[in-house]
Design an enzyme around this catalytic site. Structure first.
Site, PDB file in Angstrom:
ATOM      1  N   LEU A   1      -2.471   3.783   3.039  1.00 12.85           N
ATOM      2  CA  LEU A   1      -1.299   3.639   2.170  1.00 12.85           C
ATOM      3  C   LEU A   1      -0.420   4.855   2.386  1.00 12.85           C
ATOM      4  O   LEU A   1      -0.930   5.974   2.430  1.00 12.85           O
ATOM      5  CB  LEU A   1      -1.729   3.630   0.699  1.00 12.85           C
ATOM      6  CG  LEU A   1      -2.244   2.317   0.113  1.00 12.85           C
ATOM      7  CD1 LEU A   1      -2.856   2.583  -1.232  1.00 12.85           C
ATOM      8  CD2 LEU A   1      -1.116   1.327  -0.029  1.00 12.85           C
ATOM      9  N   ASP A   2       0.895   4.648   2.461  1.00 15.08           N
ATOM     10  CA  ASP A   2       1.735   5.839   2.680  1.00 15.08           C
ATOM     11  C   ASP A   2       1.956   6.594   1.369  1.00 15.08           C
ATOM     12  O   ASP A   2       1.459   6.188   0.328  1.00 15.08           O
ATOM     13  CB  ASP A   2       3.059   5.462   3.362  1.00 15.08           C
ATOM     14  CG  ASP A   2       3.901   4.550   2.495  1.00 15.08           C
ATOM     15  OD1 ASP A   2       4.992   4.172   2.940  1.00 15.08           O
ATOM     16  OD2 ASP A   2       3.473   4.195   1.390  1.00 15.08           O
ATOM     17  N   ILE A   3       2.687   7.705   1.466  1.00 19.12           N
ATOM     18  CA  ILE A   3       2.722   8.652   0.342  1.00 19.12           C
ATOM     19  C   ILE A   3       3.247   8.022  -0.936  1.00 19.12           C
ATOM     20  O   ILE A   3       2.737   8.260  -2.028  1.00 19.12           O
ATOM     21  CB  ILE A   3       3.563   9.883   0.708  1.00 19.12           C
ATOM     22  CG1 ILE A   3       2.848  10.689   1.775  1.00 19.12           C
ATOM     23  CG2 ILE A   3       3.782  10.779  -0.495  1.00 19.12           C
ATOM     24  CD1 ILE A   3       3.461  12.019   2.059  1.00 19.12           C
TER      25      ILE A   3
ATOM     26  N   SER B   1       3.375   4.895  -1.885  1.00 23.02           N
ATOM     27  CA  SER B   1       2.711   3.703  -2.413  1.00 23.02           C
ATOM     28  C   SER B   1       1.487   4.127  -3.183  1.00 23.02           C
ATOM     29  O   SER B   1       0.947   5.211  -3.001  1.00 23.02           O
ATOM     30  CB  SER B   1       2.274   2.790  -1.281  1.00 23.02           C
ATOM     31  OG  SER B   1       3.173   2.822  -0.238  1.00 23.02           O
TER      32      SER B   1
ATOM     33  N   GLN C   1       3.511  -0.750   4.757  1.00 24.16           N
ATOM     34  CA  GLN C   1       4.321  -0.675   3.539  1.00 24.16           C
ATOM     35  C   GLN C   1       5.800  -0.675   3.891  1.00 24.16           C
ATOM     36  O   GLN C   1       6.629  -1.202   3.156  1.00 24.16           O
ATOM     37  CB  GLN C   1       3.974   0.580   2.723  1.00 24.16           C
ATOM     38  CG  GLN C   1       2.668   0.467   1.951  1.00 24.16           C
ATOM     39  CD  GLN C   1       1.472   0.792   2.812  1.00 24.16           C
ATOM     40  OE1 GLN C   1       1.457   1.786   3.513  1.00 24.16           O
ATOM     41  NE2 GLN C   1       0.471  -0.064   2.785  1.00 24.16           N
TER      42      GLN C   1
END
Lengths: 512, 342
Positions: free
Chosen positions: B102-104, B106, B237
């Site tokens: 998951l990116d930052i 999200s 994402q």
């Protein structure tokens, strides 16, 4: 016949193992191909004639071999100053071999500085490897296990070294210390009776508890090499500054590196804190006693933090003094985290400066904790931080209570509800003001504002007018119009930097 | 010889899910979990210190001079070479693997695996499990990276957007994605087998494929804010944010993504995800056991009608079941509607 052979063999092996560094390494050289040729030819066999010239007697023999064990380790520790050698042979560090016995001999033996001076090749050595010894002597010889000449770990030496085993008994974490460069060799070279014991006694007399000694040495092994006069002078300095004995003991135990810093440096720092913060002597003492590492670290981060508190956050002098006396950690906090927390508290939760000063512990809390709890209270419509209104929630309770107490007392909800709510949190927004809208206006900021382009300035005026209007109505912006985190552009920053730079230039010029 | 630390480590070897908070890099989350698990593993008391025997000769004053005897005394001395302070704690590193990242910005369910379970992690992702997301969007703005963290490029009006227009666009997108799914599943459409798979909902892409959304639903609409629920596979994402942007374009307006929250990753739902207070070894052990027992229950349910399918499709079955029954979705849809209802 067999008996004499055994004796001879024992003699040879004992000599080979314990004393002669060079012989062992020459053995290696016969089978190791990766020895540099030059080294192979020029390796000097260091012989320690002091031992060999002494008269033979059984007890002295044993003593000698016992001495030999310890000095063996240290001699190797000296030959390889880089303790973290891998399994490769000591060919890389061509350090001239020094006699390690110089400070080991306690029974009035000869003190030798350089092996060249002591080695006299014309003298016949006292004992040759082929000499016959009596059966009793042979049996009494205590042959220690072969210690590796090079090791990456102190566990090979800990059984043989008195210093290391005593340090382990104290609770020193040798596995952490051996990872630091040169610390392992330094510890091996220490003598417990002459080096370590006086300093331990000194620390005990200072008032440091026994259980803390291990922690202290694990973090600062160099206290064992600091000279006693220096240590005493520094403690005397602290006492002269009217720190009580208990506070000095607690400071030393909580900031292990404190006594390694010179009196001048400590004095410099104490003066800086007293001057910058404008606190009385007693208050400065309190602050430093609570956070002793203020005296250890660099002053640059503290200066930057103070600047941030004054310029960016807009705290006044007396407010800053109060914050620092309650939470000294603000001075050494991470800048980014501090500004993030302040930004959230001031801009999102809309808490004014005086309330933050009243509860400075919010600046010390974790950002995620504040955010989650605030959002939970907002979801329950209980986020009311104004003391003048009903259902007021103090910031202290918001931040300091553990989760369960917070849920039951403050939010009147169960812990399960709080956890379910935590799982619905996504990236939230800040309300319609940007960070630079709320910057404290001093001379520099006014000048920077004057330089803003018209459009940016008009937007700022609009936002401020809207914020004033809403605060008059005691309302908040609808969620749709809240500023997103990355929409929060620091539009004033470049202009402000420019203005400050120009002012500094003008000051420099006017000084000359 | 297994020490108690090793036993605790074996109990920790499994798959579990955590809730990643927004604003934090996934690597930091993984490191925090690893540190906490190591604390739990090394908290076990160390084994009793080993002793070694050292023979000491009697001092010569005791022994009569000239005698040929040697009296040795044995002393039991602690062997410090294996003391925990000398060699360090037993475990200084454990392998904690991360599932789909998951990116930052999200938040949501992040699957982690410890030790041997990392192999199960790769198997899980090779079996094309789908993921559920809740996307919060806003009409009227366009940014350069399609989300609220980017630079604002354009502002548009959105008064003309109604719910049914939005749903029409969603239906169109779902249709095109369905077609993509059929194409990439590499099954001949004119066979009976294809029909049966499609009926059961077991059509999955064979091998690599671009991101495909298998389900798209509007949860909440209050202009300019709206919330979508998406079930997709092979996505990132960023792709989801782009979907929202394209949706805005289709509606003759613009849209950005304000929040991405993963509510399900394969068989791991929000219900059992651990929040950051529970990233400790006893809670993780419990979560692993819970996952295992639920998996067993699902396997028992699946194998009852006598189907003999591989684990991969079984996992998909469970996934579909979860999607169809929608228990977890109901929970969080209730929460989200409360949270966003203003």
């Amino acid at each position: 016949m067999a008996l004499t052979c055994i004796q001879l063999c024992q003699r040879c092996t004992s000599l080979l193992r314990s004393r002669s560094v060079g012989i062992i390494t020459l053995q290696y050289s016969t089978d190791a191909q990766h020895w540099p040729a030059a080294l192979r030819n020029s390796f000097i066999v260091p012989v320690l004639p002091s031992v060999l010239q002494r008269s033979q007697s059984p007890c002295q023999t044993r003593q000698r071999w016992n001495l030999g064990v310890r000095s063996y380790c240290e001699s190797h520790a000296k030959v390889q100053p880089k303790h973290r050698n891998t399994d490769e042979l000591p060919g890389t560090d061509m350090v001239p071999y020094q006699n390690p016995l110089s400070h080991q001999l306690r029974d009035g033996g000869m003190h030798l500085k350089e092996w060249e001076t002591a080695l006299d090749l014309d003298d016949a050595p006292g004992h040759s490897a082929l000499e016959e010894i009596s059966h009793e002597e042979a049996v009494r010889m205590d042959i220690p296990a072969a210690l590796p000449p090079v090791s990456i770990s102190l566990k090979d030496y800990v059984n043989g070294s008195e210093t290391l085993s005593k340090l382990v008994q104290l609770g020193v974490q040798l596995w952490k210390l051996e990872q630091r460069p040169n610390v392992g060799s330094m510890l091996l070279r220490l003598d417990f009776q002459t080096d370590v014991t006086p300093r331990l006694v000194f620390l005990k007399q200072l008032g440091v508890e026994d259980s803390r000694l291990g922690h202290l040495i694990s973090h600062n092994p160099f206290i064992l090499t600091e000279s006693l006069e220096n240590l005493q002078a520094r403690v005397a300095y602290l006492r002269s500054k009217k720190f009580s004995a208990e506070s000095v003991a607690s400071m030393v135990s909580r900031a292990p590196y404190l006594l390694n810093f010179s009196v001048k440096r400590m004095d410099n720092r104490l003066g800086f804190y007293q001057q910058q913060l404008g606190l009385s002597a007693q208050k400065t003492r309190d602050v430093v006693a609570r956070l002793p590492r203020l005296l250890c670290g660099s002053l640059e981060p503290v200066k930057e933090n103070l600047k941030i508190c004054k310029l960016e956050m807009g705290f006044r002098e007396n407010e800053l003094q109060h914050i620092v006396t309650v939470i000294p950690k603000v001075l050494t906090a991470n800048k980014r985290k501090l500004t993030q927390i302040f930004d959230y508290i001031h801009n999102t939760m809309n808490i004014p400066h005086d309330l933050i000063v009243k509860f400075p512990q919010v600046l010390n809390a974790k950002y995620l904790r504040i955010k989650e709890r605030h959002l939970f209270l907002q979801y329950l419509d209980k986020a009311q931080y104004d003391p003048a209104k009903p259902n007021y929630i103090s910031l202290d309770k918001l931040v300091s209570l553990p989760d369960e107490a917070f849920c039951t007392e403050v939010a009147s909800a169960t812990l399960k509800d709080f956890e379910l709510f935590q799982k619905t949190i996504s990236y939230r927004q800040t309300p319609g003001l940007l960070r630079d809208d709320t910057i404290h206006e001093d001379g520099d900021v006014k000048e920077a504002l004057r330089r803003l382009p018209e459009k940016v300035y008009n937007d700022r005026m609009f936002r401020l007018k809207r914020a004033l209007d809403l605060s008059m109505k005691q309302a908040v912006l609808p969620k749709e119009q809240w500023t997103q985190y990355e929409e929060d552009v620091h539009y004033l920053e470049p202009y402000l930097k420019e203005v400050i730079r120009e002012r500094k230039e003008v000051e420099e010029w006017s000084k000359k | 010889m297994t020490t108690s630390s090793v036993r605790v480590f074996h109990k920790l070897e499994g798959l579990f899910s955590i809730y990643k908070p927004p604003g934090v890099h996934w690597k930091l989350v993984r490191d925090t979990v690893e540190t906490n698990l190591l604390k739990g593993i090394n908290a076990a008391p160390p084994p009793a210190p080993r002793q070694r025997v050292q023979f000491l000769a009697e001092p010569t004053s005791v022994v009569a001079e000239g005698s040929n005897e040697l009296i040795l005394s044995a002393a039991s001395v602690p062997a410090l070479a294996h003391h925990p302070l000398v060699c360090g704690p037993e475990f200084q590193h454990i392998g904690v693997g991360v599932g789909h990242r998951l990116d930052i910005f999200s938040s949501g369910v992040l699957v982690l695996g410890v030790g041997q379970a990392n192999k199960a992690l790769t198997d899980l992702y090779r079996s094309h499990v789908t993921r559920d997301y809740t996307l919060e969007g806003e009409f009227g703005m366009a940014t350069d990276n399609f989300s609220h963290t980017g630079r604002l490029i354009e502002r548009t009006t959105y008064d003309h957007i109604t719910r049914d227009k939005l749903e029409r666009v969603l239906a169109m997108m779902q249709g095109s994605n369905q077609k993509a799914l059929l194409t990439y599943s590499k099954v001949d459409m004119s066979t009976q087998e294809a029909y049966e798979l499609a009926v059961k909902g077991e059509l999955r892409p064979d091998g690599k494929s671009p991101p495909i959304m298998t389900g798209l639903r509007l949860l909440h609409f209050q202009p300019p804010h709206f919330t979508l629920e998406v079930q997709c596979l092979n996505e990132t994402q960023r792709y989801l944010c782009r979907i929202l942007h394209e949706m805005g374009l289709e509606l003759r307006s613009t849209a950005i993504c304000k929040g991405v929250r993963r509510t399900r990753d394969g068989p791991f739902t929000l219900q059992h995800a651990l929040t950051h207070q529970h990233w400790t070894s006893p809670d993780v052990i419990q979560a692993i056991q819970q996952y295992r027992s639920s998996r067993k229950a699902r396997k028992a349910k699946c194998t009852q009608p006598g189907k003999d399918t591989g684990t991969a499709s079984q996992i998909q079955e469970m996934v579909e079941e979860a999607a169809v029954t929608g228990d977890s979705h109901r929970l969080h849809s209730v929460l989200t509607s409360k949270a966003f209802g203003s």
